[in-house]
Design a protein around this motif. Structure first.
Motif, PDB file in Angstrom:
ATOM      1  N   ALA A  53       0.829  -1.207   0.000  1.00 41.98           N
ATOM      2  CA  ALA A  53       0.000   0.000   0.000  1.00 41.98           C
ATOM      3  C   ALA A  53       0.865   1.258   0.000  1.00 41.98           C
ATOM      4  O   ALA A  53       0.598   2.213  -0.741  1.00 41.98           O
ATOM      5  N   PHE A  54       1.905   1.256   0.824  1.00 40.38           N
ATOM      6  CA  PHE A  54       2.793   2.420   0.889  1.00 40.38           C
ATOM      7  C   PHE A  54       3.496   2.651  -0.441  1.00 40.38           C
ATOM      8  O   PHE A  54       3.566   3.790  -0.936  1.00 40.38           O
ATOM      9  N   ASN A  55       4.023   1.581  -1.033  1.00 40.37           N
ATOM     10  CA  ASN A  55       4.741   1.729  -2.297  1.00 40.37           C
ATOM     11  C   ASN A  55       3.828   2.246  -3.406  1.00 40.37           C
ATOM     12  O   ASN A  55       4.236   3.091  -4.218  1.00 40.37           O
ATOM     13  N   SER A  58       2.853   6.048  -2.392  1.00 40.03           N
ATOM     14  CA  SER A  58       3.979   6.971  -2.519  1.00 40.03           C
ATOM     15  C   SER A  58       4.425   7.108  -3.973  1.00 40.03           C
ATOM     16  O   SER A  58       4.862   8.186  -4.399  1.00 40.03           O
ATOM     17  N   GLY A  59       4.295   6.037  -4.751  1.00 42.17           N
ATOM     18  CA  GLY A  59       4.637   6.118  -6.169  1.00 42.17           C
ATOM     19  C   GLY A  59       3.724   7.080  -6.911  1.00 42.17           C
ATOM     20  O   GLY A  59       4.186   7.917  -7.704  1.00 42.17           O
ATOM     21  N   HIS A  60       2.414   7.002  -6.658  1.00 37.44           N
ATOM     22  CA  HIS A  60       1.472   7.925  -7.287  1.00 37.44           C
ATOM     23  C   HIS A  60       1.704   9.365  -6.824  1.00 37.44           C
ATOM     24  O   HIS A  60       1.634  10.305  -7.628  1.00 37.44           O
ATOM     25  N   LEU A  61       1.978   9.527  -5.534  1.00 42.65           N
ATOM     26  CA  LEU A  61       2.236  10.881  -5.018  1.00 42.65           C
ATOM     27  C   LEU A  61       3.504  11.464  -5.628  1.00 42.65           C
ATOM     28  O   LEU A  61       3.553  12.656  -5.965  1.00 42.65           O
ATOM     29  N   GLY A  62       4.540  10.639  -5.756  1.00 35.94           N
ATOM     30  CA  GLY A  62       5.784  11.114  -6.354  1.00 35.94           C
ATOM     31  C   GLY A  62       5.581  11.583  -7.779  1.00 35.94           C
ATOM     32  O   GLY A  62       6.109  12.628  -8.189  1.00 35.94           O
ATOM     33  N   ARG A  63       4.798  10.835  -8.535  1.00 34.74           N
ATOM     34  CA  ARG A  63       4.529  11.239  -9.916  1.00 34.74           C
ATOM     35  C   ARG A  63       3.691  12.520  -9.964  1.00 34.74           C
ATOM     36  O   ARG A  63       3.910  13.377 -10.832  1.00 34.74           O
ATOM     37  N   LEU A  84      -7.684   4.138  -3.667  1.00 40.58           N
ATOM     38  CA  LEU A  84      -6.543   3.256  -3.877  1.00 40.58           C
ATOM     39  C   LEU A  84      -6.460   2.207  -2.775  1.00 40.58           C
ATOM     40  O   LEU A  84      -6.313   1.005  -3.057  1.00 40.58           O
ATOM     41  N   THR A  85      -6.555   2.633  -1.516  1.00 41.76           N
ATOM     42  CA  THR A  85      -6.492   1.662  -0.420  1.00 41.76           C
ATOM     43  C   THR A  85      -7.701   0.733  -0.434  1.00 41.76           C
ATOM     44  O   THR A  85      -7.592  -0.442  -0.085  1.00 41.76           O
ATOM     45  N   ASP A  86      -8.845   1.243  -0.868  1.00 44.20           N
ATOM     46  CA  ASP A  86     -10.034   0.383  -0.987  1.00 44.20           C
ATOM     47  C   ASP A  86      -9.814  -0.712  -2.032  1.00 44.20           C
ATOM     48  O   ASP A  86     -10.209  -1.863  -1.833  1.00 44.20           O
ATOM     49  N   SER A  87      -9.189  -0.352  -3.150  1.00 44.26           N
ATOM     50  CA  SER A  87      -8.947  -1.346  -4.197  1.00 44.26           C
ATOM     51  C   SER A  87      -7.939  -2.393  -3.728  1.00 44.26           C
ATOM     52  O   SER A  87      -8.083  -3.588  -4.035  1.00 44.26           O
ATOM     53  N   LEU A  88      -6.940  -1.975  -2.968  1.00 37.91           N
ATOM     54  CA  LEU A  88      -5.983  -2.931  -2.414  1.00 37.91           C
ATOM     55  C   LEU A  88      -6.641  -3.812  -1.362  1.00 37.91           C
ATOM     56  O   LEU A  88      -6.311  -4.997  -1.242  1.00 37.91           O
ATOM     57  N   SER A  89      -7.559  -3.239  -0.593  1.00 34.34           N
ATOM     58  CA  SER A  89      -8.308  -4.036   0.386  1.00 34.34           C
ATOM     59  C   SER A  89      -9.059  -5.163  -0.305  1.00 34.34           C
ATOM     60  O   SER A  89      -9.042  -6.323   0.135  1.00 34.34           O
ATOM     61  N   GLU A  90      -9.712  -4.830  -1.396  1.00 34.86           N
ATOM     62  CA  GLU A  90     -10.459  -5.841  -2.149  1.00 34.86           C
ATOM     63  C   GLU A  90      -9.516  -6.883  -2.743  1.00 34.86           C
ATOM     64  O   GLU A  90      -9.812  -8.091  -2.727  1.00 34.86           O
ATOM     65  N   HIS A  91      -8.376  -6.428  -3.237  1.00 34.94           N
ATOM     66  CA  HIS A  91      -7.409  -7.342  -3.853  1.00 34.94           C
ATOM     67  C   HIS A  91      -6.889  -8.360  -2.841  1.00 34.94           C
ATOM     68  O   HIS A  91      -6.793  -9.567  -3.150  1.00 34.94           O
ATOM     69  N   PHE A  92      -6.559  -7.909  -1.636  1.00 29.05           N
ATOM     70  CA  PHE A  92      -5.965  -8.785  -0.630  1.00 29.05           C
ATOM     71  C   PHE A  92      -7.005  -9.463   0.265  1.00 29.05           C
ATOM     72  O   PHE A  92      -6.657 -10.365   1.038  1.00 29.05           O
ATOM     73  N   GLY A  93      -8.254  -9.036   0.206  1.00 27.89           N
ATOM     74  CA  GLY A  93      -9.278  -9.636   1.053  1.00 27.89           C
ATOM     75  C   GLY A  93      -9.175  -9.219   2.506  1.00 27.89           C
ATOM     76  O   GLY A  93      -9.546  -9.982   3.414  1.00 27.89           O
ATOM     77  N   VAL A  94      -8.687  -8.010   2.741  1.00 25.94           N
ATOM     78  CA  VAL A  94      -8.574  -7.444   4.088  1.00 25.94           C
ATOM     79  C   VAL A  94      -9.112  -6.013   4.032  1.00 25.94           C
ATOM     80  O   VAL A  94      -9.491  -5.526   2.971  1.00 25.94           O
ATOM     81  N   GLN A  95      -9.136  -5.349   5.189  1.00 25.40           N
ATOM     82  CA  GLN A  95      -9.521  -3.936   5.206  1.00 25.40           C
ATOM     83  C   GLN A  95      -8.292  -3.103   5.552  1.00 25.40           C
ATOM     84  O   GLN A  95      -7.709  -3.268   6.627  1.00 25.40           O
ATOM     85  N   ILE A  96      -7.888  -2.208   4.650  1.00 25.76           N
ATOM     86  CA  ILE A  96      -6.698  -1.380   4.840  1.00 25.76           C
ATOM     87  C   ILE A  96      -7.132   0.078   4.986  1.00 25.76           C
ATOM     88  O   ILE A  96      -7.957   0.560   4.217  1.00 25.76           O
ATOM     89  N   ARG A  97      -6.560   0.756   5.969  1.00 27.10           N
ATOM     90  CA  ARG A  97      -6.811   2.191   6.090  1.00 27.10           C
ATOM     91  C   ARG A  97      -5.635   2.853   6.790  1.00 27.10           C
ATOM     92  O   ARG A  97      -4.818   2.185   7.442  1.00 27.10           O
ATOM     93  N   ARG A  98      -5.560   4.161   6.644  1.00 26.10           N
ATOM     94  CA  ARG A  98      -4.622   4.967   7.426  1.00 26.10           C
ATOM     95  C   ARG A  98      -5.432   5.802   8.397  1.00 26.10           C
ATOM     96  O   ARG A  98      -6.538   6.244   8.081  1.00 26.10           O
TER      97      ARG A  98
END
Length: 222
Positions: A53-55, A58-63, A84-98
Motif C-alpha cells: 500500500a505504501f509503495n 507513494s509512487g502515485h504521489l511522487g509522480r 486506492l487503499t479500498d482497491s488494495l483491500s479488495e485485492h488482498f481480502g482485508v480492510q486497509i486504512r490509514r
C-alpha cells in the motif's frame, strides 16, 4: 482385549483426536477461526500488505509532485488515496486504512481504540534501533484480528505536512485549507508520529491464500 479390538480402539482414539485438532481451528458453525494463527503470522502479512500500500501510494504521489508540485499531490490525495487503499483491500481480502489523531481527511480520523494504539506508538518515537517501528496486533474476542503499524513523518513529507512558514509555505497552506477546511495534519517535523496503518483480517479462511499471494518470488536458478 483381542488384537483386532485393540487396533480398532487405537484407530478410533487417533481419529477422535485428529477430529479435535481440526475442529479446534473452527468456530461452532464449522467455519475457520483465528485461534490457530500466530501473532507473528499477522505481523508478517500486515507488514507485506502495508508495504504494498505504501509503495503504491507513494509512487502515485511522487509522480503527482513531478507533474505539478504540491497542488497536484494534494488533489491526488483528496480524490484517489482512499479509493486506492479500498482497491488494495479488495485485492488482498482485508480492510486497509490509514488513521491519525492529526488527520487531513475526516474519513481517516482515529477511533477511541485506535487513539490508544497511536499513544503507544508516540511514546516509542525516540526509542533506539527498530523498536519504534514495531507493529502491534490486537485480537477481538470473536475476531477479527487487527494489525497496526506506525507511520513516521519523513523529510519529503514536510512540503505538505510541515510547519507553516518554515517547511510549509503560504501558497501550499492555502491550497490545503481550500481542499481540507478541517485539516489537522500540519506542524510535523521529521521523526514525528504522523499516524498509522491499520489492516483488519476478518476471514480466517483466506489467510492461507493471502500467504501464498504475498510470498516472495523464488530466486532464479543459476
Amino acid at each position: 482385549m483381542r488384537p483386532f479390538q485393540k487396533n480398532a480402539f487405537w484407530f478410533l482414539l487417533v481419529l477422535a483426536f485428529s477430529g479435535a485438532l481440526v475442529t479446534g481451528c473452527e468456530d461452532g458453525n464449522g467455519k475457520a477461526d483465528f485461534t490457530s494463527i500466530s501473532d507473528s503470522t499477522f505481523v508478517s502479512l500486515g507488514t507485506a500488505v502495508t508495504d504494498e500500500a505504501f509503495n503504491s501510494l507513494s509512487g502515485h504521489l511522487g509522480r503527482s509532485m513531478q507533474e505539478g508540485g504540491v497542488p497536484f499531490a494534494l488533489t491526488y490525495c483528496k480524490e484517489k488515496a482512499i479509493p486506492l487503499t479500498d482497491s488494495l483491500s479488495e485485492h488482498f481480502g482485508v480492510q486497509i486504512r490509514r488513521t491519525s489523531t492529526k488527520n487531513r481527511n475526516p474519513s481517516n480520523a482515529a477511533t477511541a481504540a485506535e487513539q490508544k494504539i497511536l499513544t503507544l506508538f508516540d511514546g516509542r518515537k525516540d526509542s533506539p534501533g527498530m523498536e519504534k517501528f514495531a507493529p502491534e496486533v490486537r485480537r477481538a474476542e470473536a475476531g477479527p484480528v487487527s494489525f497496526y503499524r506506525p507511520i513516521f513523518a519523513l523529510g519529503k513529507c514536510m512540503a505538505c505536512h510541515g510547519r507553516p512558514g518554515i517547511e510549509l509555505d503560504s501558497v501550499n497552506l492555502a491550497g490545503i485549507r481550500e481542499l481540507y477546511p478541517e485539516d489537522k495534519a500540519i506542524g510535523f517535523q521529521p521523526g514525528d508520529l504522523r499516524g498509522m496503518w491499520v489492516v483488519e483480517f476478518s476471514d480466517a479462511a483466506r489467510i492461507d491464500s493471502l500467504q501464498k499471494m504475498l510470498a516472495p518470488d523464488p530466486a532464479p536458478e543459476k
